[in-house]
Design a protein around this motif. Structure first.
Motif, PDB file in Angstrom:
ATOM      1  N   TYR A   1      -6.039   0.735   0.890  1.00 50.83           N
ATOM      2  CA  TYR A   1      -5.974   2.721  -0.375  1.00 50.83           C
ATOM      3  C   TYR A   1      -6.351   3.525   1.279  1.00 50.83           C
ATOM      4  CZ  TYR A   1      -5.240   0.107  -4.251  1.00 50.83           C
ATOM      5  OH  TYR A   1      -5.215  -1.123  -5.398  1.00 50.83           O
TER       6      TYR A   1
ATOM      7  N   ASP B   1       1.308  -0.936  -0.277  1.00 51.42           N
ATOM      8  CA  ASP B   1       0.413   0.060  -0.063  1.00 51.42           C
ATOM      9  C   ASP B   1       0.936   1.443   0.079  1.00 51.42           C
ATOM     10  OD1 ASP B   1       0.991   0.681   2.417  1.00 51.42           O
ATOM     11  OD2 ASP B   1      -1.015  -0.255   3.400  1.00 51.42           O
TER      12      ASP B   1
ATOM     13  N   VAL C   1      -4.934  -5.188  -0.891  1.00 53.74           N
ATOM     14  CA  VAL C   1      -4.366  -3.971  -0.372  1.00 53.74           C
ATOM     15  C   VAL C   1      -5.124  -2.391   0.024  1.00 53.74           C
ATOM     16  CG1 VAL C   1      -3.608  -1.960  -1.751  1.00 53.74           C
ATOM     17  CG2 VAL C   1      -2.914  -4.446  -2.215  1.00 53.74           C
TER      18      VAL C   1
ATOM     19  N   THR D   1     -11.044  -0.602   0.863  1.00 53.15           N
ATOM     20  CA  THR D   1     -10.538  -2.151  -0.079  1.00 53.15           C
ATOM     21  C   THR D   1     -11.419  -1.794  -1.266  1.00 53.15           C
ATOM     22  OG1 THR D   1     -11.685  -3.149   1.394  1.00 53.15           O
ATOM     23  CG2 THR D   1      -9.247  -3.540   1.775  1.00 53.15           C
TER      24      THR D   1
ATOM     25  N   GLU E   1      -9.655   4.761   5.723  1.00 53.81           N
ATOM     26  CA  GLU E   1      -9.177   2.989   4.811  1.00 53.81           C
ATOM     27  C   GLU E   1     -10.033   1.672   3.798  1.00 53.81           C
ATOM     28  OE1 GLU E   1      -7.533   0.821   8.219  1.00 53.81           O
ATOM     29  OE2 GLU E   1      -5.022   1.679   8.185  1.00 53.81           O
TER      30      GLU E   1
END
Length: 166
Positions: free
Chosen positions: A77, A63, A75, A86, A84
């Motif tokens: 983001y 990431d 990962v 995904t 956060e």
């Protein structure tokens, strides 16, 4: 699939097959059978070690903060507000970025990554393709990348998936 599982399966296959190779070598009339068997074992170990290192390294994902993942779907983001996300597949091969607290869901086709690695949701569809391959821009000239066209390296720097340039 987890790369460690693939490597473990290959190791099991090698451990099962090596005795058959050794047994066939022992039956043949070969000088220096010990050296030949040793060479065979060294070759198996070298090939297995090289494959394992390359395969595991090729299947590492990062990431923007340099955290390691074994799958692109895992990962995380980040946006500039500290949320956060995904990337999740949904119906009919559509993808969405969903915040880990499930408060936000964004259509993946409208999510871009800015030059600092943060995701930006283009709610008004103002980010457009530029003349540069894999580079998009808004009206103010800020550059962005599509999340599916980039990868982060171990330092969190953006690398374009399909290009040598970053």
């Amino acid at each position: 699939m987890n790369p460690y599982i693939i490597v473990a399966v290959m190791l099991v296959i090698d451990l099962v097959s090596i005795p058959f190779f050794i047994r066939s070598m022992l039956k043949k009339n070969i000088r220096n059978k010990g050296a030949a068997i040793t060479l065979l074992l060294v070759a198996f170990i070298a090939v297995e070690a090289a494959f394992s290192v390359f395969y595991i390294n090729a299947n590492r994902f990062y990431d923007r903060e340099g955290n390691i993942y074994t799958s692109a779907e895992d990962v995380i983001y980040h946006d500039r507000e500290g949320n956060e996300y995904t990337l999740y597949p949904t119906k009919a091969d559509h993808w969405h970025f969903i915040s880990t607290d499930s408060r936000y869901t964004y259509i993946a086709e409208r999510v871009y990554v800015d030059k600092d690695g943060y995701i930006v949701y283009d709610r008004e569809n103002k980010i457009k393709e530029t003349d540069l391959k894999y580079v998009y821009a808004d009206d103010e000239g800020n550059e962005y990348y599509r999340a599916d066209e980039i990868r982060f390296d171990s330092k969190g720097s953006i690398r374009l998936k399909n290009s040598e340039k970053s």
